[in-house]
Scaffold this motif. Sequence first.
Motif, mmCIF file in Angstrom:
data_model
loop_
_atom_site.group_PDB
_atom_site.id
_atom_site.type_symbol
_atom_site.label_atom_id
_atom_site.label_comp_id
_atom_site.label_asym_id
_atom_site.label_seq_id
_atom_site.Cartn_x
_atom_site.Cartn_y
_atom_site.Cartn_z
ATOM 1 N N LEU A 96 8.086 -75.885 -32.634
ATOM 2 C CA LEU A 96 7.206 -77.018 -32.888
ATOM 3 C C LEU A 96 6.465 -76.835 -34.212
ATOM 4 O O LEU A 96 6.768 -75.925 -34.980
ATOM 5 C CB LEU A 96 6.216 -77.184 -31.721
ATOM 6 N N GLU A 97 5.484 -77.688 -34.458
ATOM 7 C CA GLU A 97 4.800 -77.727 -35.743
ATOM 8 C C GLU A 97 3.688 -76.684 -35.823
ATOM 9 O O GLU A 97 2.500 -77.013 -35.934
ATOM 10 C CB GLU A 97 4.228 -79.128 -36.018
ATOM 11 N N ASN A 98 4.082 -75.435 -35.746
ATOM 12 C CA ASN A 98 3.111 -74.361 -35.918
ATOM 13 C C ASN A 98 3.288 -73.762 -37.303
ATOM 14 O O ASN A 98 4.342 -73.207 -37.620
ATOM 15 C CB ASN A 98 3.304 -73.274 -34.868
ATOM 16 N N ARG A 99 2.258 -73.865 -38.138
ATOM 17 C CA ARG A 99 2.337 -73.320 -39.491
ATOM 18 C C ARG A 99 1.353 -72.168 -39.675
ATOM 19 O O ARG A 99 0.909 -71.887 -40.777
ATOM 20 C CB ARG A 99 2.082 -74.439 -40.506
ATOM 21 N N ILE A 100 1.007 -71.527 -38.575
ATOM 22 C CA ILE A 100 0.114 -70.372 -38.621
ATOM 23 C C ILE A 100 0.948 -69.122 -38.379
ATOM 24 O O ILE A 100 1.479 -68.913 -37.286
ATOM 25 C CB ILE A 100 -1.000 -70.463 -37.557
ATOM 26 N N TYR A 101 1.083 -68.284 -39.394
ATOM 27 C CA TYR A 101 1.851 -67.054 -39.232
ATOM 28 C C TYR A 101 0.941 -65.959 -38.703
ATOM 29 O O TYR A 101 -0.135 -65.718 -39.250
ATOM 30 C CB TYR A 101 2.478 -66.607 -40.552
ATOM 31 N N ILE A 102 1.388 -65.288 -37.636
ATOM 32 C CA ILE A 102 0.603 -64.229 -37.008
ATOM 33 C C ILE A 102 1.326 -62.899 -37.157
ATOM 34 O O ILE A 102 2.523 -62.801 -36.861
ATOM 35 C CB ILE A 102 0.364 -64.531 -35.518
ATOM 36 N N ASP A 103 0.600 -61.897 -37.623
ATOM 37 C CA ASP A 103 1.115 -60.532 -37.702
ATOM 38 C C ASP A 103 0.451 -59.735 -36.580
ATOM 39 O O ASP A 103 -0.681 -59.283 -36.716
ATOM 40 C CB ASP A 103 0.804 -59.912 -39.065
ATOM 41 N N HIS A 104 1.172 -59.600 -35.458
ATOM 42 C CA HIS A 104 0.585 -58.920 -34.310
ATOM 43 C C HIS A 104 0.419 -57.431 -34.567
ATOM 44 O O HIS A 104 -0.418 -56.776 -33.942
ATOM 45 C CB HIS A 104 1.443 -59.151 -33.063
ATOM 46 N N GLY A 105 1.216 -56.881 -35.487
ATOM 47 C CA GLY A 105 1.101 -55.469 -35.800
ATOM 48 C C GLY A 105 -0.246 -55.122 -36.415
ATOM 49 O O GLY A 105 -0.895 -54.141 -36.026
ATOM 50 N N SER A 106 -0.671 -55.940 -37.373
ATOM 51 C CA SER A 106 -1.967 -55.714 -38.031
ATOM 52 C C SER A 106 -3.082 -56.522 -37.384
ATOM 53 O O SER A 106 -4.236 -56.413 -37.803
ATOM 54 C CB SER A 106 -1.865 -56.074 -39.515
ATOM 55 N N ARG A 107 -2.732 -57.365 -36.392
ATOM 56 C CA ARG A 107 -3.695 -58.225 -35.708
ATOM 57 C C ARG A 107 -4.416 -59.121 -36.707
ATOM 58 O O ARG A 107 -5.647 -59.174 -36.763
ATOM 59 C CB ARG A 107 -4.688 -57.399 -34.879
#
Length: 203
Positions: A96-107
């Motif tokens: 879907l229209e998610n344009r938020i990139y999340i880096d779970h490694g660095s939180r």
Amino acid sequence: MSDIDFLNLFAKFSGFRILVLANRLDCTNDLALRAHDRLEQELRQLSDDMRWSITAQRRLLLNTDPAKSEDLAEWLWNCEHKFMEFWCDPEGNDLLENRIYIDHGSREWYDPRSQVWVSFHDAHPPIQDVAGDELCGLDKIIAQIHGETGVRFTTYLSGWDIDRPDPDDLDPECYEDLHGLDSEDPLSAIHHRVHGDTLGKQA
């Protein structure tokens, strides 16, 4: 030789694609239709990739020309690398229209409006996972795909409009208060326009 069973994966992705198309007939809203259509396209691409990978495996296995061995091995390695590093990315593949990139490694998560990385300690990423009933059962298929193939798809939506306004279109005094507060309003107009009312709330 590769340890990945591309033939088995090809059969699974082809079957899941048919399942998605059948489930699409029961969709009752546009959001579910978009998610089904995007997943069907991704599964079709996965099937094509698996077919290409099967060809690479077969040609390397049947090769009798030492001069071609290195090139064929590299071809197969590229197939494996694409599947493991791209399709099996633990961050998932957005439907879907998610344009938020999340880096779970660095939180951390990337705010495309301010163009900075934000720590989870400062603010939670402004996204929400669409409920299963809104997807008309697609969430169960997505979970099954992940469980049987390792490929993860996500159904996150951005919690606010993240299109960054052009500073030339904004009042200069208001723009100066980009990240701050306004004396007449708990949140300045630009804060509302850029950050939205839900920034900082946990999805």
